[in-house]
Scaffold this active site. Structure first.
Site, PDB file in Angstrom:
ATOM      1  N   ASP A 101      39.077  46.354  50.734  1.00 57.69           N
ATOM      2  CA  ASP A 101      38.589  47.624  51.632  1.00 57.69           C
ATOM      3  C   ASP A 101      39.471  48.667  51.563  1.00 57.69           C
ATOM      4  O   ASP A 101      40.713  48.618  52.280  1.00 57.69           O
ATOM      5  CB  ASP A 101      38.292  47.042  52.931  1.00 57.69           C
ATOM      6  CG  ASP A 101      37.549  48.101  53.797  1.00 57.69           C
ATOM      7  OD1 ASP A 101      37.389  49.322  53.264  1.00 57.69           O
ATOM      8  OD2 ASP A 101      37.127  47.981  54.723  1.00 57.69           O
TER       9      ASP A 101
ATOM     10  N   HIS B   2      48.838  40.760  31.411  1.00 54.94           N
ATOM     11  CA  HIS B   2      48.959  39.448  31.856  1.00 54.94           C
ATOM     12  C   HIS B   2      50.488  39.031  31.955  1.00 54.94           C
ATOM     13  O   HIS B   2      50.842  38.396  32.802  1.00 54.94           O
ATOM     14  CB  HIS B   2      48.380  38.401  30.927  1.00 54.94           C
ATOM     15  CG  HIS B   2      47.678  37.243  31.932  1.00 54.94           C
ATOM     16  ND1 HIS B   2      48.704  36.743  32.663  1.00 54.94           N
ATOM     17  CD2 HIS B   2      46.692  36.617  31.975  1.00 54.94           C
ATOM     18  CE1 HIS B   2      47.816  35.547  33.339  1.00 54.94           C
ATOM     19  NE2 HIS B   2      46.831  35.649  32.914  1.00 54.94           N
TER      20      HIS B   2
END
Length: 473
Positions: free
Chosen positions: A413, A171
């Site tokens: 995608d 993080h």
């Protein structure tokens, strides 16, 4: 990574940027709260009904090559977080020899189950996620420097069924928005060569620490760092409690969300509070308020059958979430900034208020108020973040939200279609809810939650269904 009869490691590669450089750069003051043993893990499931050799021959070379091209623009991700002894600040270092690990795994697990909204054991998802951890470099006087890679990637092949592309990132280098930006950058290059992609910004100098927060966050960091040695010793030695938890997804469509908004406004009008209607009545606010109130009702359902202790019903219930601040400061932050640009927001209600008849509306008002405060003063009370976190998790009960429907995770995608499911891994010791746009309901949202059993999920689902039916009545 451990292997068993259900899955096997096929390949582990080190993918380096197409061009690299050696450099070090400091953390911003907003990175410092995340300079610890904290990782973000996200999984993207794709239908791919082909035998493994099709993946190895046609997709894998492209994934590796385009990852290298992507890392050319995201080269800091190949580096390491270095945490030297106090008083030295943690920093990120990149060298010509650095790279990102890409692991390829074949799995015999049931793809359709793991990529569904139905409850599944956390332990069944473990083998899909690459691991990151700290190592230690011993220095003089037994003072260790802790070193951790920043990103690891994994592709799991389910023969004749599908693929799972997973990322684990520290993080400290990226918040959720940045992590999704990186994955979509990689997928865009795979799909179309990366036409019209914007250049990421890693410049930590864009921030101005006008409130002197770095000194406070550094103090908190060194306090946390003093516990790492013992925590790292326990890794791999403590029992894995994942098997005791299941994760399931609850989704709401556009009609559900519109119904929530109408209900809140009708209740406010009924109580002559319409003029005080929340300024921010977004899908985030109403769905989170609805789930928060429903969760408390389900969790403490047995209290209704007993003489409740006054101290119990008046306990504090917290709802905490992070808010993106890229457009909230008085100075500009690039939209393509890669790092942490988050503030912390919370709402608090007494358990009795949330369980009551008006719990949903009160939850919505509390969350909306927190957003209003954040937009007025983004880093309000930031100097007390650590103290407030302790209060939330020690004295009260806290629901923590990760993710956002604005990340458009279902638009990722790689050239073989959009994901049919996106998951985030959760820690069973923290009541954390994952949030994303819905993968199957246009204009909707989905929330992932942990339960101790499928039965607990079924009861919670019944509370949700009853609540939605009430909104339509």
């Amino acid at each position: 990574m451990a292997e068993n009869r259900e899955h096997k490691v096929v390949d582990k590669s080190q993918v380096a940027p197409a061009t690299s450089r050696t450099m070090s750069f400091p953390l911003s003051f907003l990175d410092l709260p995340y300079a610890r043993l904290l990782y973000v893990k996200r999984l993207f499931f794709y239908h791919f009904p082909h035998p493994p050799h099709i993946f190895y021959e046609t997709l894998l070379p492209s994934l590796k090559h385009n990852l290298s091209l992507t890392l050319q623009h995201f080269f800091p991700l190949t580096g390491n977080l270095l945490c030297p002894p106090q008083p030295h600040k943690p920093f990120i270092r990149c060298t010509d020899d650095d790279s990102v690990t890409l692991t390829i795994v074949e799995s015999k697990a049931y793809f359709n189950h793991l990529s569904s909204n139905h409850p599944k054991n956390l332990k069944d998802l473990d083998h899909l996620v690459p691991m990151l951890t700290f190592t230690t470099v011993h220095g003089d006087d037994d003072e260790d420097t802790y070193v951790s890679p920043l990103v690891a990637l994994q592709v799991t092949v389910f023969p004749n069924h599908g693929l799972c592309i997973a990322i684990t990132n520290s993080h400290v280098i990226m918040d959720g928005r940045s992590s999704c930006y990186f994955i979509k950058y990689w997928s865009s290059i795979c799909r179309s060569g990366g036409v019209d992609l914007t250049t990421p910004c890693f410049d930590r100098e864009v921030f101005k620490d006008t409130k002197g927060l770095e000194a406070i966050f550094l103090r908190d960091y060194f306090e946390e760092r003093s516990t790492w040695k013992d925590k790292l010793k326990l890794i791999g030695q403590t029992p894995n409690h994942h098997e005791d938890y299941v994760k399931a997804t609850v989704s709401f469509g556009r009609d559900d969300i519109d119904g929530m908004k109408r209900w809140v406004l009708n209740q406010l009008e009924k109580n002559d509070e319409l003029m005080k209607a929340p300024q921010y009545l977004s899908k985030f606010v109403v769905t989170c308020g609805f789930v928060w109130a429903s969760w408390v009702k389900a969790k403490y359902r047995h209290d209704d059958n007993n003489d409740e202790d006054e101290q119990e019903i008046m306990k504090e219930e917290y709802f905490r979430f992070a808010a993106d601040c890229r457009d909230r400061f008085e100075y500009p932050i690039p939209a393509t900034y890669v790092g942490n640009c988050l503030t912390r927001c919370h709402a608090m209600l007494k358990r009795k208020e949330l369980k009551g008849e008006g719990g949903f509306v009160k939850a919505v008002k509390g969350i909306a108020r927190a957003i209003t405060d954040m937009k007025t003063e983004p880093l309000k009370d930031a100097e007390n973040w650590k103290e407030l976190s302790r209060k939330m998790f020690v004295l009260g009960s806290t629901m923590l939200v990760a993710g956002s429907p604005k990340f458009d995770v279902y638009g990722t995608d790689f050239g073989f279609g959009k994901p049919n499911k996106v998951e985030m891994m959760l820690h069973p010791r923290i009541l954390c809810v994952t949030l994303a746009e819905s993968g199957d309901k246009e204009g909707g949202v989905e929330l992932g939650l942990l339960f101790t059993s499928s039965g607990e999920f079924e009861y919670f689902s019944s509370v949700i269904e009853q609540g939605l039916a009430t909104l339509k009545s």
